[in-house]
Design a protein around this motif. Structure first.
Motif, short mmCIF file in Angstrom:
data_model
loop_
_atom_site.label_atom_id
_atom_site.label_comp_id
_atom_site.label_asym_id
_atom_site.label_seq_id
_atom_site.Cartn_x
_atom_site.Cartn_y
_atom_site.Cartn_z
N ARG A 170 32.50 62.71 59.89
CA ARG A 170 33.07 63.29 61.09
C ARG A 170 32.43 62.63 62.33
NH1 ARG A 170 35.69 67.54 63.47
NH2 ARG A 170 34.63 68.28 65.34
N LYS A 175 29.69 69.70 72.22
CA LYS A 175 28.91 70.12 73.40
C LYS A 175 27.42 70.24 73.05
CE LYS A 175 31.41 73.88 73.85
NZ LYS A 175 32.36 73.68 72.71
N SER A 176 27.14 71.00 72.00
CA SER A 176 25.73 71.18 71.61
C SER A 176 25.10 69.87 71.20
CB SER A 176 25.61 72.16 70.45
OG SER A 176 26.06 73.43 70.86
N THR A 177 25.89 69.03 70.54
CA THR A 177 25.37 67.73 70.12
C THR A 177 24.96 66.90 71.34
OG1 THR A 177 26.76 67.80 68.16
CG2 THR A 177 25.96 65.63 68.83
N1 LIG Z 1 23.68 68.91 61.74
C1 LIG Z 1 25.00 68.83 61.53
N2 LIG Z 1 25.48 68.40 60.35
C2 LIG Z 1 26.80 68.29 60.12
N3 LIG Z 1 27.75 68.60 61.04
C3 LIG Z 1 27.33 69.03 62.23
C4 LIG Z 1 25.95 69.18 62.54
N4 LIG Z 1 25.84 69.62 63.80
C5 LIG Z 1 27.10 69.76 64.25
N5 LIG Z 1 28.01 69.40 63.32
C6 LIG Z 1 29.47 69.39 63.48
O1 LIG Z 1 29.79 68.53 64.56
C7 LIG Z 1 30.81 69.08 65.38
C8 LIG Z 1 30.32 69.23 66.81
O2 LIG Z 1 29.30 70.22 66.83
P1 LIG Z 1 28.72 70.84 68.17
O3 LIG Z 1 27.80 71.93 67.78
O4 LIG Z 1 28.17 69.75 69.01
O5 LIG Z 1 30.04 71.40 68.84
P2 LIG Z 1 30.23 72.39 70.07
O6 LIG Z 1 31.22 71.76 70.96
O7 LIG Z 1 28.91 72.73 70.65
O8 LIG Z 1 30.89 73.63 69.34
P3 LIG Z 1 30.84 75.23 69.64
O9 LIG Z 1 31.61 75.46 70.88
O10 LIG Z 1 31.53 75.78 68.42
O11 LIG Z 1 29.40 75.60 69.72
C9 LIG Z 1 31.20 70.39 64.72
O12 LIG Z 1 32.33 70.15 63.92
C10 LIG Z 1 30.00 70.74 63.87
O13 LIG Z 1 30.38 71.48 62.73
#
Ligand SMILES: Nc1ncnc2c1ncn2[C@@H]1O[C@H](COP(=O)(O)OP(=O)(O)OP(=O)(O)O)[C@@H](O)[C@H]1O
Length: 216
Positions: A13, A39-41
């Motif tokens: 992904r 976002k969190s990433t």
């Molecule tokens: N350590 C990890 N291992 C595998 N997949 C991950 C990991 N961290 C995040 N993901 C996946 O990567 C994608 C982006 O995650 P992220 O947490 O950055 O999204 P986000 O925009 O902050 O989401 P939300 O609004 O749901 O918090 C998601 O599909 C998540 O499941």
């Protein structure tokens, strides 16, 4: 703070393919996007809690960063009290300022003698905020800081952060938090990133839409 050509995937992904983004001094970026947009990433990459697969994340030499995410609460030591936690972090500060700090974050009277292991999610979040804002760093990276907060504490945090003069990058689903504290908007979309030079309110006026996943 500069991200150049950042690539990040989790397994098959792909989250970013060549992200370029810069945060300059005193900018206050809110990061928007649907669930799973990354976002969190992005905040983890900026905070150094995660590394890009490719590309670079460069911090200016004078950057002192504070990073708040839900896991920040896990670092509190269960057997320490609220007061001992503050004292441990700021041994030079003296009792009175630390009591005042605890008071500002809603720990009054005997509550500062509570052990961290018995604190509620909201109390833990308040304690972590107090630790972060007593001697604030010049870059705050905040991932949903108001999640566990009651309305009064949330308002207090917004007031404290609106007086903060440093740089911020944050994710929030709270309309008031977004509107009061952002002066830039970064939108993560499947097609790439969009940036807006104004804050959240201007973004809503200009685009006619609110952030995805807004809670209030
Ligand atoms: N350590 C990890 N291992 C595998 N997949 C991950 C990991 N961290 C995040 N993901 C996946 O990567 C994608 C982006 O995650 P992220 O947490 O950055 O999204 P986000 O925009 O902050 O989401 P939300 O609004 O749901 O918090 C998601 O599909 C998540 O499941």
């Amino acid at each position: 703070m500069t991200l150049k050509n950042v690539h990040k995937s989790y397994g098959s992904r792909s989250i970013y393919e060549g992200l370029d983004f810069q945060v300059r001094r005193r900018e206050r970026w809110c990061v928007m996007g649907i669930n799973g947009a990354g976002k969190s990433t992005l905040l983890k990459l900026v905070a150094g809690a995660s590394e890009p697969d490719n590309g670079t994340v460069a911090r200016g030499p004078s950057v002192r960063m504070g990073y708040f995410a839900q896991h920040a609460m896990e670092v509190l030591e269960g057997e320490r009290t609220v007061f001992q936690t503050l004292e441990g972090a700021f041994p030079q500060a003296g009792q009175a300022p630390l009591r005042a700090l605890a008071g500002c974050f809603g720990f009054s009277g005997d509550e500062i003698e509570k052990k961290c292991r018995v604190l509620s999610g909201g109390e833990k979040a308040r304690l972590v905020m107090a630790l972060m804002l007593f001697d604030p760093p010049n870059l705050l990276v905040l991932d949903e800081p108001t999640n566990h907060l009651d309305i009064a504490t949330k308002e207090m945090l917004i007031t404290a952060l609106s007086q903060y003069e440093g740089t911020m990058l944050f994710v929030s689903h709270d309309r008031h938090f977004l509107a009061a504290l952002s002066n830039r908007v970064l939108e993560l979309t499947p097609e790439g990133i969009h940036t807006y030079g104004g804050g959240y309110t201007e973004y809503v006026e200009r685009t006619g839409r609110e952030a995805p996943g807004l809670r209030s």
